[in-house]
Motif scaffolding. Structure first.
Motif: not given
Length: 688
Positions: A662-688
């Motif tokens: 096992p190993a540690s891994r930083p959060f990836d796929e940020k660009v991919q998530c943001e490409s369809f409007g679901v960034g890591l701050d989605y819920y902070e930004d008012g997402g439901v």
């Protein structure tokens, strides 16, 4: 005179025990009873010795008769020490500090002599009249899927409330199967807690709840039963709170249209034995029978979710008699079971009834999984599904719609072209359209959650020769935006079809399993819905598909080679939905599946130990004292690990990449998530 006193003592003990020899219980022995062994997850060939530990202090002769009442003799210590024959007596003091320095009767070496053993494994001659605890043999066989011995000699009885339940033991655990937690409710009404009285057999699993591809032989509407595996039975659960074990409350998946609490993939024996917890699984109603909503102010759905709460109530009321601590329950589930965990966290009916949560690969996001985390209103569900069910059954417009539906054959009802299988905001079990991760409604919840690297590869169809990612998105009604096509390239000079499948399964995994779950955990931990000091995230990168679920075997199975006839897990293959379960529950051998390489069992030990540690303590890293007491520190899977799974760091979030090693891994796929409007701050930004 000494011989006469021993004989009188023995006869007295025999007189006390003889009425209950047929089906003994901890109460009748009377003693707490542990099953103690070193469970390597290697099955019968390497299970080694197992013992029944009786904590009640008694003379040697009384111990002999007590063991006999359990169908056993005193345990015979091995003449030579080795890892497979040793049982970790030091664990007894770890589990119960009041038992520190206790000695235990063991089998005598010669007639007229009495032997005892210390927790350090030192055997010595002892005065036969001493009052000591005892170690009995455990000669029960090792249960495997579809083959277990429930003969009377292995049976044991437990009393709780108005229930008297007869289960049995195998080498690993006490097993109580098919326990009724609710009477059969009238169709489309909520279940209520069953309180007995009943004197019942708990030797076999109950029928499944009615679902597709079953019949009256295998399924029933009278299906609300649960199963318990435990390594420990107290003689009096109510007064043994310091010895009680944490409880895993497992919720099966199946898309809310199927599934079962008796799936051999998630058999609880190894988790209970090696993990030192009590495991509960159960059935709940599924498909239209579990989730139909009609919008008539009477049929409001969530019957399956209500069953989960009823089962939880039964466990809280009765689990102490099986060695479980009702104040230390972890709710855990995978797929629809993971979505159920999230719904129970949101449900006012479940508040305060569990300590921690483990949603595994719980869908949260895009089609066809929207309703797993964003719940329909009753009227929406009625419009989308209820009206179609009424039409399919020809009940539309009848004088009494419910009477019509209740008279319909249940097996045909769940096989109709349209079924209901969605959680709804019914105002009772769910009162908001989603789990609010910005406003805690109670104490912060310890959380262990994650997903498979290629969760959606189980569901994505293999593309046709002329397909492109753009055409596939269009076919699902999703605009093929340039940002999405750029984030998920499907370029290949050799195999364009494989490249399209790669891109599609990656996008679907992000959209349905990864992005919203990561955003939800981060926001929930920031706002105290989840306890940031006890929140852990993972991605699983080694998988083994269970026999009961493998919808895309060409993609999800490790490729077979001459060197690896059962598949090479180090080669390239997709780590698909459900591929972690055999490892987490330690059930490769139980399901009589081969180890594909020498790391499958090592990885399973690692996975089971981490999940069980979280259930016990809220921390995925087992305490060193626990590992030492259990004899695990020098076992491959612990001594070779150079990785510590850290809790969530809100400033620099990462997750554990669970493979070997096992190993540690930083959060990836940020660009991919943001490409369809679901960034890591989605819920902070008012997402439901």
């Amino acid at each position: 005179m000494v011989v006469l006193q021993r004989l009188i003592s023995g006869l007295t003990a025999w007189a006390l025990l003889s009425p209950v020899l047929a089906t003994p219980s901890p109460e009748s022995v009377p003693s707490d009873v542990y099953i103690l062994l070193h469970n390597h997850l290697l099955g019968a060939s390497a299970t080694g010795d197992a013992a029944l530990v009786l904590t009640n202090l008694q003379t040697h002769d009384e111990a002999v008769l007590t063991c006999a009442a359990l169908g056993e003799g005193l345990w015979e210590p091995p003449t030579t020490k080795n890892a497979s024959s040793e049982i970790a007596l030091s664990y007894l003091a770890y589990a119960d500090p009041s038992a520190r320095d206790s000695d235990y009767w063991v089998q005598q070496a010669a007639a007229g002599s009495c032997r005892a053993i210390t927790q350090d494994g030192v055997v010595y001659e002892a005065d036969c009249s001493n009052k000591l605890a005892a170690l009995c043999s455990n000669s029960a066989g090792l249960a495997v899927a579809n083959a277990t011995d429930t003969s009377s000699q292995w049976q044991t009885r437990v009393k709780t409330g108005n229930f008297t339940l007869t289960g049995y033991r195998d080498k690993h655990s006490f097993r109580f199967l098919g326990i009724r937690y609710a009477a059969q409710p009238e169709r489309f009404t909520h279940s209520t807690l069953y309180s007995g009285p009943t004197n019942a057999s708990a030797l076999e699993f109950s029928p499944l709840c009615v679902q597709p591809d079953c019949n009256a032989t295998t399924c029933s509407e009278d299906c609300l039963f649960l199963n318990i595996w435990t390594p420990y039975l107290p003689k009096d659960g109510a007064s043994q709170s310091t010895k009680l074990k944490p409880v895993l409350f497992w919720i099966h998946g199946g898309g809310f249209t199927g599934g079962l609490g008796s799936d051999p993939t998630t058999d609880g024996g190894n988790m209970a034995s090696r993990g030192d917890v009590v495991v509960v699984t159960f059935n709940y109603r599924v498909s239209t029978l579990g989730f139909l909503a009609l919008g008539n102010n009477q049929t409001n759905g969530n019957y399956g979710l209500g069953d989960q709460v009823t089962a939880l109530d039964w466990v809280r009321q009765n689990i102490a008699a099986f060695g479980g601590d009702a104040e230390k329950i972890t709710i855990m589930g995978q797929s629809a079971g993971g979505a159920s965990v999230r719904a129970l966290v949101a449900s006012p009916k479940a508040k305060g009834k569990f300590r921690s949560a483990v949603p595994m690969s719980g869908p949260l996001g895009s089609y066809p999984f929207q309703s797993y985390g964003d719940y329909y209103s009753v009227q929406e569900s009625a419009s989308l599904f209820g009206e179609a069910v009424l039409s399919d059954t020809n009940c539309t417009g009848t004088t009494d719609v419910l009477k019509c539906l209740r008279s319909y054959d249940p097996y045909e009802l769940v096989a109709l072209p349209d079924v209901a299988s969605s959680l709804v905001v019914d105002g009772v079990y769910l009162t908001s359209p989603s789990l609010n991760v910005t406003a805690p409604s109670g104490p912060s919840i310890p959380l262990l959650t994650g997903f498979m690297h290629d969760d959606a590869a189980s569901f994505v169809p293999w593309p046709s020769a002329n397909s492109t990612l753009s055409s596939i998105l269009t076919s699902y009604g999703i605009p093929p935006l340039p940002a999405i096509l750029s984030a998920f390239p499907a370029n290949s000079s050799s195999n364009t079809t494989l490249a399209v499948f790669n891109a599609t399964s990656r996008l679907a995994t992000d959209a349905a399993f990864r992005c919203l779950n990561l955003a939800s955990v981060l926001t929930g931990a920031r706002h105290g819905v989840f306890d940031p000091s006890s929140t852990f995230i993972y991605e699983v990168d080694r998988s083994y598909m269970p026999p009961s679920f493998n919808p895309n075997p060409l993609a999800c199975d490790a490729p077979v080679t001459s060197a690896h006839p059962s598949g090479d897990p180090t080669a390239a293959y997709y780590k698909c939905h459900g591929g972690e379960l055999l490892f987490v529950f330690g059930n490769l051998v139980f399901n009589q599946l081969p180890f594909r390489d020498d790391k499958d069992v090592v990885f399973s030990r690692y996975m089971l130990d981490r999940f069980a540690s979280f259930i016990r303590t809220g921390d995925v890293e087992p305490a060193k004292a626990f590992l030492e007491a259990r004899g695990f520190v020098d076992e491959e899977g612990e001594k070779n690990v150079n990785f510590t799974w850290a809790k969530l760091d809100l400033q620099n979030p990462s997750f554990a990449r669970l493979e070997w090693p096992p190993a540690s891994r930083p959060f990836d796929e940020k660009v991919q998530c943001e490409s369809f409007g679901v960034g890591l701050d989605y819920y902070e930004d008012g997402g439901v």
